[in-house]
Motif scaffolding. Structure first.
Motif, PDB file in Angstrom:
ATOM      1  N   ASP A 221      51.272  47.418  36.851  1.00 11.35           N
ATOM      2  CA  ASP A 221      52.429  47.194  37.726  1.00 11.35           C
ATOM      3  C   ASP A 221      52.195  45.970  38.612  1.00 11.35           C
ATOM      4  O   ASP A 221      53.097  45.148  38.803  1.00 11.35           O
ATOM      5  CB  ASP A 221      52.709  48.422  38.595  1.00 11.35           C
ATOM      6  CG  ASP A 221      53.262  49.588  37.784  1.00 11.35           C
ATOM      7  OD1 ASP A 221      53.899  49.338  36.736  1.00 11.35           O
ATOM      8  OD2 ASP A 221      53.044  50.742  38.189  1.00 11.35           O
ATOM      9  N   ILE A 222      50.998  45.850  39.152  1.00  5.61           N
ATOM     10  CA  ILE A 222      50.681  44.678  39.973  1.00  5.61           C
ATOM     11  C   ILE A 222      50.670  43.421  39.115  1.00  5.61           C
ATOM     12  O   ILE A 222      51.143  42.364  39.546  1.00  5.61           O
ATOM     13  CB  ILE A 222      49.341  44.865  40.714  1.00  5.61           C
ATOM     14  CG1 ILE A 222      49.492  45.985  41.748  1.00  5.61           C
ATOM     15  CG2 ILE A 222      48.897  43.563  41.394  1.00  5.61           C
ATOM     16  CD1 ILE A 222      48.216  46.353  42.462  1.00  5.61           C
ATOM     17  N   GLU A 223      50.173  43.511  37.891  1.00 10.98           N
ATOM     18  CA  GLU A 223      50.175  42.344  36.999  1.00 10.98           C
ATOM     19  C   GLU A 223      51.605  41.894  36.698  1.00 10.98           C
ATOM     20  O   GLU A 223      51.871  40.689  36.623  1.00 10.98           O
ATOM     21  CB  GLU A 223      49.394  42.653  35.729  1.00 10.98           C
ATOM     22  CG  GLU A 223      47.901  42.773  36.001  1.00 10.98           C
ATOM     23  CD  GLU A 223      47.082  43.213  34.800  1.00 10.98           C
ATOM     24  OE1 GLU A 223      47.654  43.488  33.720  1.00 10.98           O
ATOM     25  OE2 GLU A 223      45.846  43.291  34.946  1.00 10.98           O
ATOM     26  N   ARG A 224      52.536  42.828  36.553  1.00 10.37           N
ATOM     27  CA  ARG A 224      53.945  42.456  36.360  1.00 10.37           C
ATOM     28  C   ARG A 224      54.487  41.769  37.624  1.00 10.37           C
ATOM     29  O   ARG A 224      55.236  40.789  37.526  1.00 10.37           O
ATOM     30  CB  ARG A 224      54.787  43.679  36.021  1.00 10.37           C
ATOM     31  CG  ARG A 224      54.752  44.049  34.556  1.00 10.37           C
ATOM     32  CD  ARG A 224      55.793  45.100  34.208  1.00 10.37           C
ATOM     33  NE  ARG A 224      55.469  46.410  34.751  1.00 10.37           N
ATOM     34  CZ  ARG A 224      54.622  47.273  34.198  1.00 10.37           C
ATOM     35  NH1 ARG A 224      54.018  46.970  33.078  1.00 10.37           N
ATOM     36  NH2 ARG A 224      54.386  48.440  34.760  1.00 10.37           N
ATOM     37  N   GLU A 225      54.110  42.281  38.793  1.00 15.46           N
ATOM     38  CA  GLU A 225      54.527  41.634  40.042  1.00 15.46           C
ATOM     39  C   GLU A 225      53.963  40.215  40.144  1.00 15.46           C
ATOM     40  O   GLU A 225      54.649  39.299  40.613  1.00 15.46           O
ATOM     41  CB  GLU A 225      54.084  42.466  41.244  1.00 15.46           C
ATOM     42  CG  GLU A 225      54.826  43.775  41.392  1.00 15.46           C
ATOM     43  CD  GLU A 225      54.243  44.663  42.493  1.00 15.46           C
ATOM     44  OE1 GLU A 225      53.457  44.160  43.332  1.00 15.46           O
ATOM     45  OE2 GLU A 225      54.573  45.860  42.501  1.00 15.46           O
ATOM     46  N   LEU A 226      52.723  40.043  39.712  1.00 18.29           N
ATOM     47  CA  LEU A 226      52.126  38.698  39.708  1.00 18.29           C
ATOM     48  C   LEU A 226      52.881  37.781  38.752  1.00 18.29           C
ATOM     49  O   LEU A 226      53.120  36.611  39.066  1.00 18.29           O
ATOM     50  CB  LEU A 226      50.649  38.761  39.324  1.00 18.29           C
ATOM     51  CG  LEU A 226      49.706  39.329  40.372  1.00 18.29           C
ATOM     52  CD1 LEU A 226      48.299  39.479  39.804  1.00 18.29           C
ATOM     53  CD2 LEU A 226      49.699  38.462  41.617  1.00 18.29           C
ATOM     54  N   ALA A 227      53.256  38.309  37.592  1.00 19.07           N
ATOM     55  CA  ALA A 227      54.021  37.504  36.628  1.00 19.07           C
ATOM     56  C   ALA A 227      55.319  37.021  37.269  1.00 19.07           C
ATOM     57  O   ALA A 227      55.686  35.840  37.134  1.00 19.07           O
ATOM     58  CB  ALA A 227      54.305  38.311  35.360  1.00 19.07           C
ATOM     59  N   LEU A 228      56.002  37.894  37.997  1.00 17.25           N
ATOM     60  CA  LEU A 228      57.250  37.511  38.662  1.00 17.25           C
ATOM     61  C   LEU A 228      57.000  36.526  39.807  1.00 17.25           C
ATOM     62  O   LEU A 228      57.756  35.570  39.988  1.00 17.25           O
ATOM     63  CB  LEU A 228      57.974  38.749  39.188  1.00 17.25           C
ATOM     64  CG  LEU A 228      58.558  39.666  38.110  1.00 17.25           C
ATOM     65  CD1 LEU A 228      59.094  40.941  38.742  1.00 17.25           C
ATOM     66  CD2 LEU A 228      59.649  38.955  37.327  1.00 17.25           C
ATOM     67  N   ALA A 229      55.941  36.747  40.572  1.00 19.06           N
ATOM     68  CA  ALA A 229      55.618  35.829  41.677  1.00 19.06           C
ATOM     69  C   ALA A 229      55.335  34.428  41.150  1.00 19.06           C
ATOM     70  O   ALA A 229      55.804  33.435  41.717  1.00 19.06           O
ATOM     71  CB  ALA A 229      54.423  36.352  42.471  1.00 19.06           C
ATOM     72  N   TRP A 230      54.577  34.343  40.053  1.00 20.36           N
ATOM     73  CA  TRP A 230      54.274  33.033  39.476  1.00 20.36           C
ATOM     74  C   TRP A 230      55.512  32.395  38.856  1.00 20.36           C
ATOM     75  O   TRP A 230      55.684  31.174  38.922  1.00 20.36           O
ATOM     76  CB  TRP A 230      53.140  33.137  38.454  1.00 20.36           C
ATOM     77  CG  TRP A 230      51.794  33.219  39.105  1.00 20.36           C
ATOM     78  CD1 TRP A 230      50.981  34.307  39.189  1.00 20.36           C
ATOM     79  CD2 TRP A 230      51.105  32.160  39.779  1.00 20.36           C
ATOM     80  NE1 TRP A 230      49.835  33.996  39.885  1.00 20.36           N
ATOM     81  CE2 TRP A 230      49.878  32.681  40.247  1.00 20.36           C
ATOM     82  CE3 TRP A 230      51.404  30.823  40.041  1.00 20.36           C
ATOM     83  CZ2 TRP A 230      48.966  31.902  40.954  1.00 20.36           C
ATOM     84  CZ3 TRP A 230      50.486  30.056  40.748  1.00 20.36           C
ATOM     85  CH2 TRP A 230      49.289  30.593  41.192  1.00 20.36           C
ATOM     86  N   GLN A 231      56.413  33.209  38.278  1.00 25.66           N
ATOM     87  CA  GLN A 231      57.638  32.645  37.708  1.00 25.66           C
ATOM     88  C   GLN A 231      58.526  32.081  38.810  1.00 25.66           C
ATOM     89  O   GLN A 231      59.109  31.008  38.658  1.00 25.66           O
ATOM     90  CB  GLN A 231      58.390  33.702  36.891  1.00 25.66           C
ATOM     91  CG  GLN A 231      59.524  33.123  36.084  1.00 25.66           C
ATOM     92  CD  GLN A 231      59.058  32.031  35.129  1.00 25.66           C
ATOM     93  OE1 GLN A 231      58.088  32.190  34.409  1.00 25.66           O
ATOM     94  NE2 GLN A 231      59.746  30.907  35.121  1.00 25.66           N
ATOM     95  N   LYS A 232      58.622  32.785  39.931  1.00 24.01           N
ATOM     96  CA  LYS A 232      59.394  32.271  41.075  1.00 24.01           C
ATOM     97  C   LYS A 232      58.757  30.986  41.609  1.00 24.01           C
ATOM     98  O   LYS A 232      59.459  30.038  41.966  1.00 24.01           O
ATOM     99  CB  LYS A 232      59.483  33.329  42.170  1.00 24.01           C
ATOM    100  CG  LYS A 232      60.401  34.468  41.807  1.00 24.01           C
ATOM    101  CD  LYS A 232      60.403  35.534  42.887  1.00 24.01           C
ATOM    102  CE  LYS A 232      61.260  36.719  42.452  1.00 24.01           C
ATOM    103  NZ  LYS A 232      61.208  37.821  43.412  1.00 24.01           N
TER     104      LYS A 232
END
Length: 131
Positions: A64-75
């Motif tokens: 779940d945190i890795e998915r949040e990191l993916a979104l943070a990096w995409q933003k």
């Protein structure tokens, strides 16, 4: 050889039109937007550092945190695009890598760096440059 007043006027008009086209395709970049974009990248760096510590030292992997990191990096990638193409590429690769960690070797070749220290250095350098 003297130019007629009409020729000078035509030349000045053409120059003015050319500069107008240049301004439309090369808009001035807002320094505030630049700082906000750098901040998004730095937030992703900080979040990633914290997670990597938890994962590596405390042995706490969390998809779940890795998915949040993916979104943070995409933003971050979207925000920094108009200011630094290398930071954009690095952020996009980070996003794709966190979205599917099995793909790190493939995506790693697309960016000049994915090293957090180097990304942070690039942010600091970009912050110091006039807009």
């Amino acid at each position: 050889m003297l130019m007629a007043l009409g020729e000078v006027s035509t030349i000045l008009s053409a120059l003015k039109n050319g500069l107008g086209v240049w301004d439309r395709f090369n808009p001035k970049k807002d320094p505030k937007e630049k700082l906000e974009a750098i901040e998004k990248v730095m937030e992703a760096v900080t979040e990633t550092r914290a997670y990597v510590y938890n994962r590596d030292v405390l042995n706490r992997q969390d998809r779940d945190i890795e998915r949040e990191l993916a979104l943070a990096w995409q933003k971050a990638a979207g925000a920094i695009l108009e200011f630094d193409s290398n930071l954009h590429d690095s952020s996009e690769v980070k996003s794709l890598g966190w979205a599917d960690p099995r793909s790190w070797p493939e995506w790693r070749r697309r960016a000049k760096t994915i090293d957090l220290d180097l990304i942070e250095q690039q942010c600091n350098w970009l912050r110091s440059q006039p807009s």
